[in-house]
Enzyme design. Structure first.
Site, PDB file in Angstrom:
ATOM      1  N   ARG A  72       0.902  -1.151   0.000  1.00 29.95           N
ATOM      2  CA  ARG A  72       0.000   0.000   0.000  1.00 29.95           C
ATOM      3  C   ARG A  72       0.942   1.203   0.000  1.00 29.95           C
ATOM      4  O   ARG A  72       1.886   1.240   0.788  1.00 29.95           O
ATOM      5  CB  ARG A  72      -0.883   0.033   1.251  1.00 29.95           C
ATOM      6  CG  ARG A  72      -1.513  -1.316   1.582  1.00 29.95           C
ATOM      7  CD  ARG A  72      -2.875  -1.531   0.959  1.00 29.95           C
ATOM      8  NE  ARG A  72      -3.321  -2.907   1.276  1.00 29.95           N
ATOM      9  CZ  ARG A  72      -4.295  -3.522   0.634  1.00 29.95           C
ATOM     10  NH1 ARG A  72      -4.916  -2.940  -0.361  1.00 29.95           N
ATOM     11  NH2 ARG A  72      -4.649  -4.727   0.974  1.00 29.95           N
ATOM     12  N   ASP A 103      -9.581  -2.814  -7.259  1.00 27.38           N
ATOM     13  CA  ASP A 103     -10.169  -1.572  -7.787  1.00 27.38           C
ATOM     14  C   ASP A 103      -9.397  -0.325  -7.358  1.00 27.38           C
ATOM     15  O   ASP A 103      -9.298   0.634  -8.122  1.00 27.38           O
ATOM     16  CB  ASP A 103     -11.669  -1.467  -7.435  1.00 27.38           C
ATOM     17  CG  ASP A 103     -11.916  -1.438  -5.940  1.00 27.38           C
ATOM     18  OD1 ASP A 103     -11.172  -2.106  -5.201  1.00 27.38           O
ATOM     19  OD2 ASP A 103     -12.864  -0.756  -5.511  1.00 27.38           O
ATOM     20  N   ASP A 150     -11.618 -12.019  -4.297  1.00 21.85           N
ATOM     21  CA  ASP A 150     -13.045 -11.822  -3.997  1.00 21.85           C
ATOM     22  C   ASP A 150     -13.972 -11.989  -5.197  1.00 21.85           C
ATOM     23  O   ASP A 150     -15.175 -12.108  -5.021  1.00 21.85           O
ATOM     24  CB  ASP A 150     -13.275 -10.421  -3.419  1.00 21.85           C
ATOM     25  CG  ASP A 150     -12.590 -10.250  -2.078  1.00 21.85           C
ATOM     26  OD1 ASP A 150     -12.477 -11.251  -1.351  1.00 21.85           O
ATOM     27  OD2 ASP A 150     -12.174  -9.122  -1.756  1.00 21.85           O
ATOM     28  N   ARG A 194     -16.038  -8.884   2.133  1.00 24.58           N
ATOM     29  CA  ARG A 194     -16.739  -7.836   2.893  1.00 24.58           C
ATOM     30  C   ARG A 194     -17.980  -7.345   2.164  1.00 24.58           C
ATOM     31  O   ARG A 194     -19.009  -7.104   2.755  1.00 24.58           O
ATOM     32  CB  ARG A 194     -15.804  -6.652   3.172  1.00 24.58           C
ATOM     33  CG  ARG A 194     -15.182  -6.743   4.555  1.00 24.58           C
ATOM     34  CD  ARG A 194     -14.068  -5.765   4.687  1.00 24.58           C
ATOM     35  NE  ARG A 194     -13.072  -6.036   3.650  1.00 24.58           N
ATOM     36  CZ  ARG A 194     -12.061  -5.226   3.351  1.00 24.58           C
ATOM     37  NH1 ARG A 194     -11.917  -4.100   3.975  1.00 24.58           N
ATOM     38  NH2 ARG A 194     -11.189  -5.559   2.421  1.00 24.58           N
ATOM     39  N   GLU A 248     -17.430 -12.641   5.734  1.00 26.34           N
ATOM     40  CA  GLU A 248     -17.104 -11.684   6.807  1.00 26.34           C
ATOM     41  C   GLU A 248     -18.023 -10.457   6.790  1.00 26.34           C
ATOM     42  O   GLU A 248     -18.206  -9.823   7.822  1.00 26.34           O
ATOM     43  CB  GLU A 248     -15.630 -11.268   6.735  1.00 26.34           C
ATOM     44  CG  GLU A 248     -15.222 -10.614   5.440  1.00 26.34           C
ATOM     45  CD  GLU A 248     -13.734 -10.269   5.379  1.00 26.34           C
ATOM     46  OE1 GLU A 248     -13.200 -10.211   4.262  1.00 26.34           O
ATOM     47  OE2 GLU A 248     -13.131 -10.057   6.440  1.00 26.34           O
ATOM     48  N   HIS A 284      -6.044 -15.842   6.239  1.00 22.14           N
ATOM     49  CA  HIS A 284      -5.156 -15.709   5.091  1.00 22.14           C
ATOM     50  C   HIS A 284      -4.777 -17.017   4.400  1.00 22.14           C
ATOM     51  O   HIS A 284      -4.145 -16.958   3.350  1.00 22.14           O
ATOM     52  CB  HIS A 284      -3.914 -14.907   5.482  1.00 22.14           C
ATOM     53  CG  HIS A 284      -4.227 -13.444   5.580  1.00 22.14           C
ATOM     54  ND1 HIS A 284      -4.842 -12.904   6.692  1.00 22.14           N
ATOM     55  CD2 HIS A 284      -4.089 -12.443   4.692  1.00 22.14           C
ATOM     56  CE1 HIS A 284      -5.043 -11.622   6.483  1.00 22.14           C
ATOM     57  NE2 HIS A 284      -4.592 -11.306   5.285  1.00 22.14           N
ATOM     58  N   VAL A 285      -5.165 -18.170   4.943  1.00 27.60           N
ATOM     59  CA  VAL A 285      -4.912 -19.393   4.152  1.00 27.60           C
ATOM     60  C   VAL A 285      -5.649 -19.300   2.814  1.00 27.60           C
ATOM     61  O   VAL A 285      -5.242 -19.903   1.834  1.00 27.60           O
ATOM     62  CB  VAL A 285      -5.316 -20.723   4.857  1.00 27.60           C
ATOM     63  CG1 VAL A 285      -4.487 -20.980   6.090  1.00 27.60           C
ATOM     64  CG2 VAL A 285      -6.789 -20.780   5.152  1.00 27.60           C
ATOM     65  N   GLN A 286      -6.730 -18.514   2.800  1.00 26.30           N
ATOM     66  CA  GLN A 286      -7.510 -18.385   1.557  1.00 26.30           C
ATOM     67  C   GLN A 286      -6.724 -17.690   0.458  1.00 26.30           C
ATOM     68  O   GLN A 286      -6.985 -17.873  -0.723  1.00 26.30           O
ATOM     69  CB  GLN A 286      -8.774 -17.551   1.815  1.00 26.30           C
ATOM     70  CG  GLN A 286      -9.747 -18.225   2.731  1.00 26.30           C
ATOM     71  CD  GLN A 286     -10.779 -17.256   3.281  1.00 26.30           C
ATOM     72  OE1 GLN A 286     -11.798 -17.018   2.671  1.00 26.30           O
ATOM     73  NE2 GLN A 286     -10.513 -16.692   4.443  1.00 26.30           N
ATOM     74  N   ARG A 287      -5.809 -16.812   0.856  1.00 28.80           N
ATOM     75  CA  ARG A 287      -5.051 -16.047  -0.142  1.00 28.80           C
ATOM     76  C   ARG A 287      -3.745 -16.730  -0.507  1.00 28.80           C
ATOM     77  O   ARG A 287      -3.141 -16.431  -1.536  1.00 28.80           O
ATOM     78  CB  ARG A 287      -4.716 -14.668   0.421  1.00 28.80           C
ATOM     79  CG  ARG A 287      -5.870 -13.721   0.467  1.00 28.80           C
ATOM     80  CD  ARG A 287      -5.607 -12.467  -0.347  1.00 28.80           C
ATOM     81  NE  ARG A 287      -4.580 -11.635   0.216  1.00 28.80           N
ATOM     82  CZ  ARG A 287      -4.809 -10.527   0.898  1.00 28.80           C
ATOM     83  NH1 ARG A 287      -6.042 -10.146   1.126  1.00 28.80           N
ATOM     84  NH2 ARG A 287      -3.825  -9.812   1.351  1.00 28.80           N
TER      85      ARG A 287
HETATM   86  P1  ATP Z   1      -7.508  -4.941  -2.688  1.00 25.70           P
HETATM   87  O1  ATP Z   1      -8.684  -5.391  -3.512  1.00 25.70           O
HETATM   88  O2  ATP Z   1      -6.653  -6.047  -2.243  1.00 25.70           O
HETATM   89  O3  ATP Z   1      -7.846  -3.968  -1.608  1.00 25.70           O
HETATM   90  P2  ATP Z   1      -6.643  -2.665  -4.172  1.00 25.70           P
HETATM   91  O4  ATP Z   1      -5.876  -2.527  -5.430  1.00 25.70           O
HETATM   92  O5  ATP Z   1      -8.059  -2.174  -4.197  1.00 25.70           O
HETATM   93  O6  ATP Z   1      -6.559  -4.165  -3.743  1.00 25.70           O
HETATM   94  P3  ATP Z   1      -5.754  -0.494  -2.463  1.00 25.70           P
HETATM   95  O7  ATP Z   1      -5.048  -0.551  -1.165  1.00 25.70           O
HETATM   96  O8  ATP Z   1      -7.064   0.201  -2.531  1.00 25.70           O
HETATM   97  O9  ATP Z   1      -5.821  -1.976  -2.992  1.00 25.70           O
HETATM   98  O10 ATP Z   1      -4.787   0.239  -3.523  1.00 25.70           O
HETATM   99  C1  ATP Z   1      -3.430  -0.152  -3.665  1.00 25.70           C
HETATM  100  C2  ATP Z   1      -2.577   1.080  -3.896  1.00 25.70           C
HETATM  101  O11 ATP Z   1      -3.020   1.745  -5.096  1.00 25.70           O
HETATM  102  C3  ATP Z   1      -2.664   2.142  -2.821  1.00 25.70           C
HETATM  103  O12 ATP Z   1      -1.817   1.882  -1.717  1.00 25.70           O
HETATM  104  C4  ATP Z   1      -2.236   3.387  -3.575  1.00 25.70           C
HETATM  105  O13 ATP Z   1      -0.828   3.448  -3.691  1.00 25.70           O
HETATM  106  C5  ATP Z   1      -2.843   3.156  -4.950  1.00 25.70           C
HETATM  107  N1  ATP Z   1      -4.169   3.815  -5.050  1.00 25.70           N
HETATM  108  C6  ATP Z   1      -5.368   3.323  -4.652  1.00 25.70           C
HETATM  109  N2  ATP Z   1      -6.365   4.214  -4.873  1.00 25.70           N
HETATM  110  C7  ATP Z   1      -5.778   5.310  -5.414  1.00 25.70           C
HETATM  111  C8  ATP Z   1      -6.252   6.585  -5.854  1.00 25.70           C
HETATM  112  N3  ATP Z   1      -7.547   6.920  -5.776  1.00 25.70           N
HETATM  113  N4  ATP Z   1      -5.348   7.462  -6.327  1.00 25.70           N
HETATM  114  C9  ATP Z   1      -4.041   7.146  -6.418  1.00 25.70           C
HETATM  115  N5  ATP Z   1      -3.536   5.969  -6.009  1.00 25.70           N
HETATM  116  C10 ATP Z   1      -4.368   5.050  -5.514  1.00 25.70           C
END
Ligand code: ATP
Length: 366
Positions: A72, A103, A150, A194, A248, A284-287
């Site tokens: 992140r 997303d 998911d 979720r 969950e 986390h075993v699921q992942r």
């Molecule tokens: P998961 O489904 O596992 O949550 P994800 O891709 O949705 O995966 P996020 O933590 O939402 O996971 O996003 C991963 C990274 O993408 C963030 O830490 C950030 O660096 C970048 N990011 C997410 N949203 C934005 C945004 N609106 N603008 C810029 N960067 C973003």
């Protein structure tokens, strides 16, 4: 030579390594240089972008998680972080990027592409790069691949990792069932999800569970009586075990969370079913673990299509992600699908299920 980079971002999912392998090898096959960005957007911001050869991704198909790391990244939410990312990419000569994530990651990707020309202008006006350095990289091309256990992204039938997570859940339920059946016990099994009950619902079908709780179908006020009645009936018919699967994010119709401990208490109730009951939160075993064949294949086919998409993209073309629809690998507009996904989550929070289902089933034009 054109340079194409691949990265994994957000939560890891099985199959991400197969994406990296497919993008790297397809890029090389098509005459490009391939690069991996390490630790998600963090690697763009810090410049951890490494040239990757054909042999570097050997063995990636069977490895779980993501070998190039994910993170992140707070800096990437802010413009200065994205400016730094643009600078690092230009310094490496990269203007095409495949991103595999959820997303959030795809939203960040879309924002990055839209801002790119102005970020480049800023780098020049701020004296960080020269006009000559940036001239070949005035536009950024991006393609998304959906890595998520998911299966929660609108506009695609399946996401990379969901089949593996589902297989893992079924395997774990099979293990638990041996004990449940031996001791005539009940087990409440909590799985991830979720806003999306896909894993719980499909695991329930695949394991023949007695009762399922998912966010999309909130239970009405007499869910306790309903569950007791069904479990009792199954026991009377000779079933030696009881398996309840709960996502969950399960809720009742008033938006109150239904927790696994509430279900355990009900199954144990000394005035009711009196079942010897345990809860297992799979966590986390699921992942974890290697991807199943289905995810390896999906990741590979989509990785190939991602590189083709990047090579065919023009500054005017819409940003796409790679979907699978009715067993066909297709390109779809990225932001329409991401927005619909985020609207689904909001609609589920607001208990507007018909809207949620309609949005989830939206067919986006290719
Ligand atoms: P998961 O489904 O596992 O949550 P994800 O891709 O949705 O995966 P996020 O933590 O939402 O996971 O996003 C991963 C990274 O993408 C963030 O830490 C950030 O660096 C970048 N990011 C997410 N949203 C934005 C945004 N609106 N603008 C810029 N960067 C973003």
């Amino acid at each position: 030579k054109k340079k194409i980079a691949v990265m994994t971002s957000g939560g890891d999912s099985p199959g991400m390594n197969a994406v990296v392998r497919a993008v790297v090898r397809t890029a090389i096959h098509m005459g490009c240089d391939a690069f991996c960005v390490y630790e998600g957007y963090q690697g763009l911001v810090t410049g951890d972008i490494r040239k990757t050869d054909w042999n570097d991704v050997r063995g990636y198909l069977s490895e779980g998680g993501t070998l190039i790391g994910t993170a992140r990244c707070m800096e990437f939410y802010e413009r200065p972080g994205r400016r730094l990312a643009a600078k690092n990419m230009i310094l490496k000569g990269i203007d095409a990027l495949a991103i595999c994530g959820g997303d959030g990651s795809l939203t960040g990707a879309d924002k990055f592409r839209a801002e790119w020309p102005s970020l480049v202008d800023e780098l020049v006006s701020g004296g960080e790069l020269t006009e000559q350095q940036v001239a070949p990289y005035r536009h950024l091309n991006i393609v998304g691949l959906v890595g998520s256990i998911d299966n929660d992204l609108s506009g695609t039938d399946n996401t990379i990792g969901a089949a593996s997570a589902l297989s893992r859940i079924c395997e774990m339920v099979d293990y638990i069932e041996a004990t449940a059946s031996s001791h005539q016990r009940a087990f409440v099994i909590e799985v991830m999800g979720r806003h999306c009950g896909y894993l719980a619902l499909m695991a329930g079908v695949a394991t023949g569970s007695d009762f399922i709780f998912i966010p999309e179908k909130p239970r009405d006020d007499n869910w306790r009586e309903d569950m007791v009645k069904i479990v009792k009936k199954h026991r009377e018919l000779g079933k030696r075990k009881t398996i309840v699967i709960i996502a969950e994010g399960a809720k009742d119709r008033h938006g109150e969370k239904i927790t696994s401990s509430m279900v355990v208490d009900l199954l144990k109730d000394p005035k009711g079913l009196k079942l010897d009951t345990r809860a297992t939160i799979l966590g986390h075993v699921q992942r974890g673990g290697p991807a199943v064949a289905q995810d390896r294949i999906l990741a590979t086919l989509q990785g190939v299509e991602a590189v083709k998409t990047l090579l065919e993209a023009t500054p005017e073309s819409e940003t796409c992600f790679i979907a699978i629809t009715e067993n066909k690998i297709v390109r779809k507009p990225l932001m329409a699908a991401v927005k619909a996904t985020q609207e689904v989550a909001k609609a589920i929070e607001a208990q507007d299920f018909s809207r949620a289902m309609a949005l989830r089933d939206t067919e986006f034009a290719e």
